[in-house]
Design an enzyme around this catalytic site. Structure first.
Site, short mmCIF file in Angstrom:
data_model
loop_
_atom_site.label_atom_id
_atom_site.label_comp_id
_atom_site.label_asym_id
_atom_site.label_seq_id
_atom_site.Cartn_x
_atom_site.Cartn_y
_atom_site.Cartn_z
N SER A 115 -53.66 -13.34 -10.49
CA SER A 115 -53.28 -12.21 -9.65
C SER A 115 -52.58 -11.18 -10.54
O SER A 115 -51.57 -11.49 -11.17
CB SER A 115 -52.35 -12.71 -8.54
OG SER A 115 -51.86 -11.64 -7.78
N LYS B 282 -57.62 -10.98 -9.27
CA LYS B 282 -57.18 -10.30 -8.04
C LYS B 282 -56.30 -9.13 -8.45
O LYS B 282 -55.39 -9.29 -9.27
CB LYS B 282 -56.41 -11.30 -7.17
CG LYS B 282 -55.65 -10.71 -6.01
CD LYS B 282 -55.18 -11.81 -5.08
CE LYS B 282 -53.68 -11.75 -4.81
NZ LYS B 282 -53.22 -12.83 -3.93
N LYS C 124 -53.60 -6.24 -7.25
CA LYS C 124 -52.72 -5.77 -6.20
C LYS C 124 -53.00 -4.29 -6.00
O LYS C 124 -53.13 -3.55 -6.98
CB LYS C 124 -51.26 -5.97 -6.63
CG LYS C 124 -50.84 -7.44 -6.69
CD LYS C 124 -50.79 -8.06 -5.31
CE LYS C 124 -50.13 -9.43 -5.35
NZ LYS C 124 -50.10 -10.05 -4.01
N ASP D 57 -55.61 -7.32 -3.08
CA ASP D 57 -54.57 -7.76 -2.14
C ASP D 57 -53.60 -6.61 -1.89
O ASP D 57 -52.99 -6.09 -2.83
CB ASP D 57 -53.80 -8.96 -2.75
CG ASP D 57 -52.79 -9.57 -1.79
OD1 ASP D 57 -52.65 -9.07 -0.65
OD2 ASP D 57 -52.12 -10.55 -2.20
N GLU E 43 -57.57 -8.78 0.80
CA GLU E 43 -56.51 -9.64 1.34
C GLU E 43 -55.42 -8.82 2.04
O GLU E 43 -54.90 -7.85 1.49
CB GLU E 43 -55.90 -10.43 0.16
CG GLU E 43 -54.89 -11.50 0.55
CD GLU E 43 -54.43 -12.30 -0.67
OE1 GLU E 43 -55.16 -12.32 -1.69
OE2 GLU E 43 -53.33 -12.88 -0.62
N ASP F 24 -53.43 -13.55 4.62
CA ASP F 24 -52.40 -14.29 3.89
C ASP F 24 -51.17 -14.32 4.79
O ASP F 24 -50.99 -15.26 5.59
CB ASP F 24 -52.15 -13.60 2.54
CG ASP F 24 -50.96 -14.17 1.75
OD1 ASP F 24 -50.28 -15.07 2.27
OD2 ASP F 24 -50.69 -13.69 0.63
N LYS G 149 -51.38 -20.91 1.75
CA LYS G 149 -50.24 -21.24 0.88
C LYS G 149 -49.47 -22.30 1.65
O LYS G 149 -48.94 -22.01 2.72
CB LYS G 149 -49.33 -20.02 0.67
CG LYS G 149 -49.98 -18.90 -0.11
CD LYS G 149 -49.04 -17.70 -0.24
CE LYS G 149 -49.73 -16.58 -1.02
NZ LYS G 149 -48.93 -15.34 -1.03
N GLY H 70 -50.74 -18.41 -4.06
CA GLY H 70 -49.58 -18.83 -4.84
C GLY H 70 -48.38 -17.96 -4.56
O GLY H 70 -48.51 -16.88 -3.98
O1 OSB Z 1 -49.56 -11.94 -1.73
O2 OSB Z 1 -50.54 -13.49 -2.74
C1 OSB Z 1 -49.54 -12.78 -2.60
C2 OSB Z 1 -46.99 -13.54 -5.36
C3 OSB Z 1 -45.82 -13.48 -4.64
C4 OSB Z 1 -45.87 -13.18 -3.29
C5 OSB Z 1 -47.09 -12.93 -2.68
C6 OSB Z 1 -48.28 -12.99 -3.39
C7 OSB Z 1 -48.22 -13.27 -4.77
C8 OSB Z 1 -49.39 -13.30 -5.63
C9 OSB Z 1 -49.31 -14.11 -6.91
O3 OSB Z 1 -50.39 -12.64 -5.44
C10 OSB Z 1 -49.92 -15.46 -6.78
C11 OSB Z 1 -49.54 -16.38 -7.93
O4 OSB Z 1 -50.08 -16.18 -9.03
O5 OSB Z 1 -48.72 -17.29 -7.71
MG MG Z 2 -51.41 -12.16 -0.73
#
Ligand code: OSB
Ligand code: MG
Length: 369
Positions: free
Chosen positions: A135, A161, A163, A188, A213, A238, A262, A290
């Site tokens: 991510s 992924k 952001k 995301d 996402e 999510d 998650k 994650g």
């Molecule tokens: O939205 O998936 C998410 C990290 C912290 C809070 C929310 C998210 C995320 C990530 C990172 O996208 C996922 C990871 O590599 O642990």
């Molecule tokens: Mg997410």
């Protein structure tokens, strides 16, 4: 089984690079770590709360308070015959699912170690390796983004992924897609858009994305169903899926084509497995999200992702993508086929590096029966 001792810690473990989403920035892991002791064995769990209430309502301070005042005493008073009993024991606690999950994960580890069974085995996992991706947070400009993605691609990640947020969505996605036409790619938004952005978001349909996402509100299901009707790319929820009932509602309303599970967000592995089963029944693929976990929480995610309907790569990158040094002696490393190996040792299968964990512990409290 009666839990004899519970140790809680709040930790602060810096990330190798800050992580920025559409709404916040994290520079360190601020989890609550739970250790349960019974019958000569121990079990570890991580409640991967953020530093502030930006992803969900929980923070390290709220998890600390709920854990000390309610969750630890309730567990010491109760009795467990199997790990699923933690879910039932905490059924009357509203919300605070990450805090609850920290205890539930530790119970699975404890039962697994006592029975000599790996967590993956206990959950019904069917894979020795799980496909993973990375991510990538919001970057200052497209040139930096391409450099960061190139680094992860070179490290062996085959799924990325991005952001996104208003002003950082169409162009960055286009740039990555043009440079890597065959990369498995998804985005995301962490709840930053509204239905008014439907036409804008539909531009993402041009980039052959696996999914979009959580574009809309963190607690919405209805508007996502409306938006899905206007997008070709599958929506993946999510934040909105905090329980198996929420998953059922989303499936019934066709609010998403894919679910990010998650286990921490839904209160633990028992609820996570229930959602997995329900989605499988509905023909909806799931993948494991994650929360930038240490090796302790990551081990639970990897075991969960070994279940059969986890058919898309998870946000479960190798330990070194997050930390210079992890709190376990056997950190997760990336295999050349963009997978992580599922631990086979009893319980979560990681060995906690207690001396190092002590050095990143900010506060600690112990409860004895
Ligand atoms: O939205 O998936 C998410 C990290 C912290 C809070 C929310 C998210 C995320 C990530 C990172 O996208 C996922 C990871 O590599 O642990
Ligand atoms: Mg997410």
């Amino acid at each position: 089984m009666k839990i004899e001792q519970i140790e809680l810690r709040r930790i602060e473990l810096p990330f190798v690079t800050p992580f920025e989403t559409s709404g916040w920035r994290e520079v360190a892991n601020h989890s609550l770590i739970v250790r349960l002791c019974a019958e000569g064995a121990e079990g570890w769990g991580e409640a991967p709360v953020g530093v502030g209430p930006w992803y969900n309502e929980e923070t390290q301070s709220t998890a600390w308070a709920i854990a000390r005042e309610y969750l630890a005493p309730m567990l010491l008073e109760g009795e467990l015959h199997r790990p699923e009993d933690v879910d039932a024991l905490y059924a009357r606690v509203r919300g605070n699912r990450m805090a609850r999950a920290g205890f539930e994960f530790a119970a699975w580890d404890l039962f697994g170690r006592l029975a000599g069974r790996s967590l993956s085995q206990m959950l019904g996992g069917t894979r020795e390796r799980v496909a993973v991706g990375v991510s990538v947070g919001v970057q200052p400009d497209i040139e930096s983004l391409l450099r960061v993605v190139a680094g992860y691609v070179a490290a062996g990640y085959r799924r990325v992924k991005l952001k996104i947020k208003p002003g950082w969505d169409i162009e960055p996605t286009r740039a990555v897609r043009e440079r890597w036409p065959d990369l498995l790619l998804q985005v995301d938004a962490n709840s930053i858009y509204s239905l008014d952005h439907a036409a804008h978001l539909a531009q993402l349909d041009a980039f052959n994305l696996l999914l979009i996402e959580q574009p809309l509100a963190h607690d919405d299901i209805i508007d996502h169903a409306k938006l899905q009707g206007r997008l070709k790319t599958p929506i993946c929820l999510d934040e909105s899926i905090v329980s198996s009932d929420h998953a059922r509602w989303a499936l019934e309303l066709r609010a998403c084509g894919i679910i990010n599970i998650k286990p921490s967000r839904v209160g633990g592995l028992t609820a996570a497995r229930r959602i997995h089963d329900m989605a499988a029944e509905a023909g909806v693929p799931v993948w494991c999200g994650g929360m930038l976990e240490t090796g302790i929480g990551r081990a639970a995610n990897v075991a969960l992702a070994s279940l059969p309907n986890f058919s898309l790569p998870g946000d479960i990158s190798a330990s070194e993508r997050y930390f210079q040094r992890d709190v376990v002696r056997n950190p997760f490393t990336l295999n050349p086929d963009s997978t992580l190996s599922v631990p086979t040792a009893p319980g979560i299968g990681v060995v906690v590096d207690e001396a190092f964990l002590d050095s990143v512990t900010v506060e600690r409290v112990t409860f004895t029966r």
